[in-house]
Design a protein around this motif. Structure first.
Motif, PDB file in Angstrom:
ATOM      1  N   MET A 178     -19.385  17.093 -32.222  1.00  0.00           N
ATOM      2  CA  MET A 178     -19.479  15.658 -31.944  1.00  0.00           C
ATOM      3  C   MET A 178     -20.270  14.921 -33.004  1.00  0.00           C
ATOM      4  O   MET A 178     -21.238  15.449 -33.548  1.00  0.00           O
ATOM      5  CB  MET A 178     -20.174  15.442 -30.592  1.00  0.00           C
ATOM      6  CG  MET A 178     -19.289  15.789 -29.422  1.00  0.00           C
ATOM      7  SD  MET A 178     -19.872  14.964 -27.956  1.00  0.00           S
ATOM      8  CE  MET A 178     -19.552  13.260 -28.317  1.00  0.00           C
ATOM      9  N   CYS A 179     -19.867  13.673 -33.270  1.00  0.00           N
ATOM     10  CA  CYS A 179     -20.693  12.807 -34.095  1.00  0.00           C
ATOM     11  C   CYS A 179     -20.741  11.415 -33.481  1.00  0.00           C
ATOM     12  O   CYS A 179     -19.867  11.036 -32.681  1.00  0.00           O
ATOM     13  CB  CYS A 179     -20.201  12.760 -35.538  1.00  0.00           C
ATOM     14  SG  CYS A 179     -18.515  12.213 -35.735  1.00  0.00           S
ATOM     15  N   LEU A 180     -21.793  10.698 -33.826  1.00  0.00           N
ATOM     16  CA  LEU A 180     -22.045   9.386 -33.231  1.00  0.00           C
ATOM     17  C   LEU A 180     -22.445   8.432 -34.347  1.00  0.00           C
ATOM     18  O   LEU A 180     -23.183   8.832 -35.269  1.00  0.00           O
ATOM     19  CB  LEU A 180     -23.216   9.521 -32.238  1.00  0.00           C
ATOM     20  CG  LEU A 180     -23.882   8.245 -31.713  1.00  0.00           C
ATOM     21  CD1 LEU A 180     -22.995   7.599 -30.646  1.00  0.00           C
ATOM     22  CD2 LEU A 180     -25.254   8.554 -31.099  1.00  0.00           C
ATOM     23  N   GLU A 181     -21.975   7.196 -34.264  1.00  0.00           N
ATOM     24  CA  GLU A 181     -22.447   6.209 -35.251  1.00  0.00           C
ATOM     25  C   GLU A 181     -23.941   5.993 -35.027  1.00  0.00           C
ATOM     26  O   GLU A 181     -24.395   5.817 -33.891  1.00  0.00           O
ATOM     27  CB  GLU A 181     -21.689   4.881 -35.092  1.00  0.00           C
ATOM     28  CG  GLU A 181     -22.148   3.872 -36.113  1.00  0.00           C
ATOM     29  CD  GLU A 181     -21.357   2.556 -36.046  1.00  0.00           C
ATOM     30  OE1 GLU A 181     -20.300   2.514 -35.401  1.00  0.00           O
ATOM     31  OE2 GLU A 181     -21.835   1.584 -36.649  1.00  0.00           O
ATOM     32  N   LYS A 182     -24.691   6.007 -36.121  1.00  0.00           N
ATOM     33  CA  LYS A 182     -26.151   5.843 -36.052  1.00  0.00           C
ATOM     34  C   LYS A 182     -26.534   4.663 -35.177  1.00  0.00           C
ATOM     35  O   LYS A 182     -25.953   3.578 -35.308  1.00  0.00           O
ATOM     36  CB  LYS A 182     -26.709   5.604 -37.452  1.00  0.00           C
ATOM     37  CG  LYS A 182     -26.985   6.870 -38.207  1.00  0.00           C
ATOM     38  CD  LYS A 182     -27.652   6.517 -39.546  1.00  0.00           C
ATOM     39  CE  LYS A 182     -27.567   7.707 -40.464  1.00  0.00           C
ATOM     40  NZ  LYS A 182     -27.544   7.353 -41.867  1.00  0.00           N
ATOM     41  N   ASP A 183     -27.500   4.849 -34.306  1.00  0.00           N
ATOM     42  CA  ASP A 183     -28.022   3.801 -33.426  1.00  0.00           C
ATOM     43  C   ASP A 183     -26.978   3.240 -32.444  1.00  0.00           C
ATOM     44  O   ASP A 183     -27.171   2.175 -31.870  1.00  0.00           O
ATOM     45  CB  ASP A 183     -28.622   2.622 -34.223  1.00  0.00           C
ATOM     46  CG  ASP A 183     -29.948   3.017 -34.859  1.00  0.00           C
ATOM     47  OD1 ASP A 183     -30.612   3.938 -34.323  1.00  0.00           O
ATOM     48  OD2 ASP A 183     -30.322   2.417 -35.883  1.00  0.00           O
ATOM     49  N   GLY A 184     -25.904   3.990 -32.261  1.00  0.00           N
ATOM     50  CA  GLY A 184     -24.825   3.503 -31.394  1.00  0.00           C
ATOM     51  C   GLY A 184     -25.272   3.280 -29.954  1.00  0.00           C
ATOM     52  O   GLY A 184     -24.748   2.411 -29.266  1.00  0.00           O
ATOM     53  N   GLY A 185     -26.233   4.089 -29.491  1.00  0.00           N
ATOM     54  CA  GLY A 185     -26.619   3.979 -28.077  1.00  0.00           C
ATOM     55  C   GLY A 185     -27.871   3.146 -27.848  1.00  0.00           C
ATOM     56  O   GLY A 185     -28.330   2.997 -26.705  1.00  0.00           O
ATOM     57  N   ILE A 186     -28.397   2.595 -28.943  1.00  0.00           N
ATOM     58  CA  ILE A 186     -29.737   2.004 -28.871  1.00  0.00           C
ATOM     59  C   ILE A 186     -29.811   0.834 -27.877  1.00  0.00           C
ATOM     60  O   ILE A 186     -30.781   0.695 -27.129  1.00  0.00           O
ATOM     61  CB  ILE A 186     -30.228   1.615 -30.295  1.00  0.00           C
ATOM     62  CG1 ILE A 186     -31.740   1.711 -30.378  1.00  0.00           C
ATOM     63  CG2 ILE A 186     -29.763   0.267 -30.758  1.00  0.00           C
ATOM     64  CD1 ILE A 186     -32.245   3.085 -30.647  1.00  0.00           C
ATOM     65  N   GLN A 187     -28.740   0.026 -27.831  1.00  0.00           N
ATOM     66  CA  GLN A 187     -28.795  -1.144 -26.944  1.00  0.00           C
ATOM     67  C   GLN A 187     -28.611  -0.772 -25.470  1.00  0.00           C
ATOM     68  O   GLN A 187     -28.830  -1.588 -24.582  1.00  0.00           O
ATOM     69  CB  GLN A 187     -27.725  -2.158 -27.346  1.00  0.00           C
ATOM     70  CG  GLN A 187     -27.994  -2.740 -28.708  1.00  0.00           C
ATOM     71  CD  GLN A 187     -27.174  -3.999 -28.900  1.00  0.00           C
ATOM     72  OE1 GLN A 187     -27.571  -5.073 -28.485  1.00  0.00           O
ATOM     73  NE2 GLN A 187     -26.023  -3.847 -29.502  1.00  0.00           N
TER      74      GLN A 187
END
Ligand code: NAD
Length: 356
Positions: free
Chosen positions: A31-40
């Motif tokens: 898995m990969c995630l866009e950086k700071d994707g979950g921050i909000q």
């Protein structure tokens, strides 16, 4: 196989939360995630254990499956490698050329809003998860604007009558709105064209408004069908009588694939009390209120009009968690030994796959 999750660009939610990412990794995928994707939504990159956090382009370049809640804009489709599977809410009923566009780019797509509303698929039903949040938030948004209490209050300084709330459309969002308004102590009346909704409305302690002669279709998968003009006219008259006494109207009435029916015309709004509030959850499909402006909050003739079909995005943490759980339940169906297996014999998969 690598699953990539991109940050939402018009939303505070994220499609996959850390707890769900761990469960997906356990299915044998990367898995990969866009950086700071979950921050909000309150999830830091470091919460996503075992998930690579990369910039947006790298996530797009490396993923076999790309997940977002809102579909990627067309300019982001060019450059994706052939056969990438996109998972989003494409809403093909409203964007009828979407499947052709995706196919033109050589992409495959699962549209989460096309998962059938069946018992078997209930745990994957993002529409229900988000509609329930929207119904709850609609009541809170109305209560925040209303110049009155919701509950009855008996105080040394005098007594306050409970607010009257009218809910139009008692599906998933409407029922949650009724339950929330009742919990806050309001008197609630509700209306729906499906007779099955009556019992659910009554069980929540609200009154069911009857208008004779609604058309129903048991073959419509639980959805309402379009009503004829004669019925809608009688319904609007009934709504108007109640709207004049209501403090809040919450409208959720939708007919799948059609423009939302107008249930609160301009002259009804003009007859409502100053300071009352209309929350129109059908705003994005045309609105149940004639003066709704999609995505706007404004006052018309002294009545607050809140036109917002995306209220679930205002509660990003729980909305993301529920969304991600729905996605996990779907992905479990299509991941076998760490690889993708889209079984078109499966009704859930074939209904959701819009590029087959
Ligand atoms: P929806 O968002 O399409 O519509 C909201 C409500 O508006 C519906 O209850 C509909 O009957 C009502 N409506 C339409 N036209 C109307 C009019 N002119 N006046 C008043 N009301 C009107 O619906 P939804 O909330 O997504 O749910 C649709 C159906 O699917 C419901 O029957 C629900 O119980 C069913 N459902 C089943 C499952 C499942 O079994 N997995 C899951 C979710 C929903």
């Amino acid at each position: 196989m690598k699953i990539g999750v991109l940050a939402e660009q018009q939303d505070k939610r994220i499609a996959i939360v850390p707890a769900v990412a761990s469960k997906l990794l356990a299915l044998g995928v990367e898995m990969c995630l866009e950086k700071d994707g979950g921050i909000q939504s309150g999830f830091a990159d470091s919460d996503y254990e075992g998930v690579e956090c990369l910039d947006r382009q790298m996530v797009k370049d490396q993923s076999d499956v790309l997940i977002t809640i809102h579909p990627l804009p067309e300019e982001e489709l060019t450059g994706l490698s052939n056969d990438t599977l996109l998972i989003s809410e494409f809403k093909p009923f409203f964007h009828q050329d979407v499947a052709e566009k995706l196919k033109k780019h050589g992409l495959r797509a699962i549209s989460m809003d096309m998962i059938p509303r069946t018992t078997l698929a209930q745990s994957m039903d993002v529409l229900s998860s988000m509609a329930a949040i929207a119904g709850y938030k609609a009541v809170l948004a109305a209560a925040a604007r209303l110049p009155r209490y919701f509950p009855m209050m008996i105080t040394a300084a005098g007594s306050i009558k409970p607010s009257k709330v009218l809910v139009l459309g008692a599906g998933v969002a409407g029922l949650q709105a009724i339950a929330t308004a009742r919990r806050l102590g309001a008197q609630v009346e509700a209306f729906d064209t499906r007779s099955a909704a009556k019992e659910e409305v009554l069980s929540l302690g609200a009154k069911f408004v009857e208008v004779e002669g609604a058309k129903e279709d048991t073959g419509a998968g639980g959805y309402a069908v379009e009503q004829d003009e004669d019925f809608l006219k009688r319904q609007r008259e009934e709504v108007q009588k109640r709207a004049m006494n209501a403090d809040v109207i919450i409208t959720t009435a939708q007919v799948r694939g059609r423009k939302a029916p107008v249930l609160v015309p301009t002259d009804t709004v003009e007859k409502m009390k100053d300071g009352s509030v209309i929350v129109d959850l059908a705003a994005s499909t045309g609105g149940n209120c004639e003066v709704t402006r999609n995505g706007e909050v404004y006052q018309y003739h002294g009545v607050w009009i809140i036109g917002d079909s995306d209220l679930a995005a205002d509660m990003p943490q729980d909305a993301s968690t529920l969304y991600a759980n729905n996605l996990l339940n779907f992905l479990k169906l299509v991941i076998e030994d760490g690889d993708l297996n889209l079984d078109m014999e499966n009704e859930i998969v074939s209904s959701a796959c819009i590029t087959k």
